[in-house]
Design an enzyme around this catalytic site. Sequence first.
Site, PDB file in Angstrom:
ATOM      1  CG  HIS A  84      40.994  52.804  42.146  1.00  0.00           C
ATOM      2  ND1 HIS A  84      40.672  52.093  43.270  1.00  0.00           N
ATOM      3  CD2 HIS A  84      41.920  52.068  41.488  1.00  0.00           C
ATOM      4  CE1 HIS A  84      41.389  50.971  43.309  1.00  0.00           C
ATOM      5  NE2 HIS A  84      42.155  50.933  42.233  1.00  0.00           N
ATOM      6  CB  THR A  85      36.531  57.161  38.512  1.00  0.00           C
ATOM      7  OG1 THR A  85      36.486  56.119  37.541  1.00  0.00           O
ATOM      8  CG2 THR A  85      37.788  57.983  38.305  1.00  0.00           C
TER       9      THR A  85
ATOM     10  CB  SER B 184      33.931  24.398  41.147  1.00  0.00           C
ATOM     11  OG  SER B 184      35.221  24.624  40.606  1.00  0.00           O
TER      12      SER B 184
ATOM     13  N   GLY C 156      42.395  36.924  39.728  1.00  0.00           N
ATOM     14  CA  GLY C 156      43.440  37.798  40.285  1.00  0.00           C
ATOM     15  C   GLY C 156      44.154  38.597  39.217  1.00  0.00           C
TER      16      GLY C 156
ATOM     17  CG  LEU D 128      41.354  40.550  33.082  1.00  0.00           C
ATOM     18  CD1 LEU D 128      41.780  39.483  32.086  1.00  0.00           C
ATOM     19  CD2 LEU D 128      41.368  41.925  32.419  1.00  0.00           C
TER      20      LEU D 128
ATOM     21  CB  SER E 236      34.812  38.109  42.097  1.00  0.00           C
ATOM     22  OG  SER E 236      35.206  39.447  41.970  1.00  0.00           O
TER      23      SER E 236
ATOM     24  CD  GLU F 105      32.885  41.471  43.620  1.00  0.00           C
ATOM     25  OE1 GLU F 105      33.954  41.450  44.259  1.00  0.00           O
ATOM     26  OE2 GLU F 105      32.822  41.446  42.385  1.00  0.00           O
TER      27      GLU F 105
ATOM     28  CG  ASP G 160      34.754  45.326  38.363  1.00  0.00           C
ATOM     29  OD1 ASP G 160      35.043  46.340  37.694  1.00  0.00           O
ATOM     30  OD2 ASP G 160      35.486  44.877  39.249  1.00  0.00           O
TER      31      ASP G 160
ATOM     32  CE1 TYR H 295      38.779  48.793  44.307  1.00  0.00           C
ATOM     33  CE2 TYR H 295      37.321  48.878  46.218  1.00  0.00           C
ATOM     34  CZ  TYR H 295      37.529  49.052  44.856  1.00  0.00           C
ATOM     35  OH  TYR H 295      36.515  49.504  44.047  1.00  0.00           O
TER      36      TYR H 295
HETATM   37  C1  GLA Z   1      37.909  46.806  41.092  1.00  0.00           C
HETATM   38  C2  GLA Z   1      36.527  47.160  41.655  1.00  0.00           C
HETATM   39  C3  GLA Z   1      35.835  48.203  40.779  1.00  0.00           C
HETATM   40  C4  GLA Z   1      36.727  49.397  40.516  1.00  0.00           C
HETATM   41  C5  GLA Z   1      38.122  48.954  40.062  1.00  0.00           C
HETATM   42  C6  GLA Z   1      39.075  50.096  39.957  1.00  0.00           C
HETATM   43  O1  GLA Z   1      37.811  46.162  39.873  1.00  0.00           O
HETATM   44  O2  GLA Z   1      35.724  46.013  41.735  1.00  0.00           O
HETATM   45  O3  GLA Z   1      34.622  48.599  41.381  1.00  0.00           O
HETATM   46  O4  GLA Z   1      36.797  50.228  41.627  1.00  0.00           O
HETATM   47  O5  GLA Z   1      38.680  47.994  40.951  1.00  0.00           O
HETATM   48  O6  GLA Z   1      38.679  50.966  38.957  1.00  0.00           O
END
Ligand code: GLA
Length: 394
Positions: free
Chosen positions: A34-35, A68, A126, A129, A132, A164, A175, A226
């Site tokens: 979450h940084t 799919s 979910g 990892l 998406s 996203e 991600d 989130y």
């Molecule tokens: C999800 C979000 C990322 C990040 C993490 C937490 O995976 O897609 O951008 O914020 O949560 O670190």
Amino acid sequence: MTILQSLVQRYLQYFGEQYVLIQAPGRINLIGEHTDYNNGWVLPAAIDRYMYFVLGKNDRQQEMTLYSPHFDQTVTISLQQQDLEKQPEELPFWAKYLEAVVLEMQARGHHIMGVHGVLHGDIPTGAGLSSSAALCSGFIFGLAYFNQLSISRLEMALIAQAAEHRVGLNCGIMDPYASLHGKANHLILLDCQTNHSSYVPLHLSEYSLVLIDSKVKHSLAADSSYNERRQSCERAVGTIKAVHPQVNSLRNVDFTLLRQFENQLDAIDYKRAKYVLEENQRVHYTIAALLQNRLATVGQYLYQSHYGLQHDYEVSIPELDLLVDLTKPFHEVLGARMVGGGFGGCTINLIKTSSKDHILDKIIESYYLATSIIPEVYEFKLVDGVHIHPLFKV
Ligand code: GLA
């Protein structure tokens, strides 16, 4: 038959001509949670769990057809702006990401012609990892390949992030960046303020990193928690910026400045911001410890990160806390924490390789006794980012 062979066979059965096979990895994040959307630091890596795409050029240039096998669903996505905006039928959730990619690429002026193909993944969904992000990143890579667009990997990551956002998650860049920039046996130290990164070799001598899936699934895009965390941080920044206009994100805030605003900030927002500052600091401490091979110290930062995510950022759940707590009696486990956005998914664990199987058996048993859920262990390798599979290109 391997998963790749069976996908190619499906493709040939449906579309029957030339194709390429693209693989887009999922990711772990060692620390720095979450940084990213706070312009901070993250330390992720791409892992050998993938979204696979078998794609070929479509003669009907104004649309794409994608199948799919997992969901046994075929979708057709129009490439004509007016049709996309009308959104004639509700797309299944996986196809919404693909449609969002198309819209985002078009909005950035990329001219796209049709492709068709088959897609499938072995990244657990979910589970924190980034299935998406891998879906978006691999698809963007494929569209760029077939349309001969020269798009840098950084721009691809920005497109995936924006896609996203279109689907509803105000995520950061970590991600898709990790999926696109992964390097075998390396972590990626990414500065989310400049989007510059460097690779950090991962040498764990007699230790291993292992994921344990709590099997509590969570779709970050499907609820507001989130996005609320992000809003908390932005509110804190807004209040500080009113007095210090040079502050644009928590990256520009240090502990002294934050403490000066403690009474003016909502208590929850303060707690969230404090966690972000601490977690950014932990990323740097972790890198220093890793480079000096002080793995016990790395492990302590993992535990501290989890503590912050549990108590201050409040994105953990009892099942993840339990998985972390179950590791603590074992001196062969140096550290553990939840990984990804939270509210479900996996923990990442730093365990002595020689004791790993025995300890994991004990944790699985205790977790099952407490929750009636059988957790799953994922071992993984750190791998290269999105690429065309060399053996499956015609
Ligand atoms: C999800 C979000 C990322 C990040 C993490 C937490 O995976 O897609 O951008 O914020 O949560 O670190």
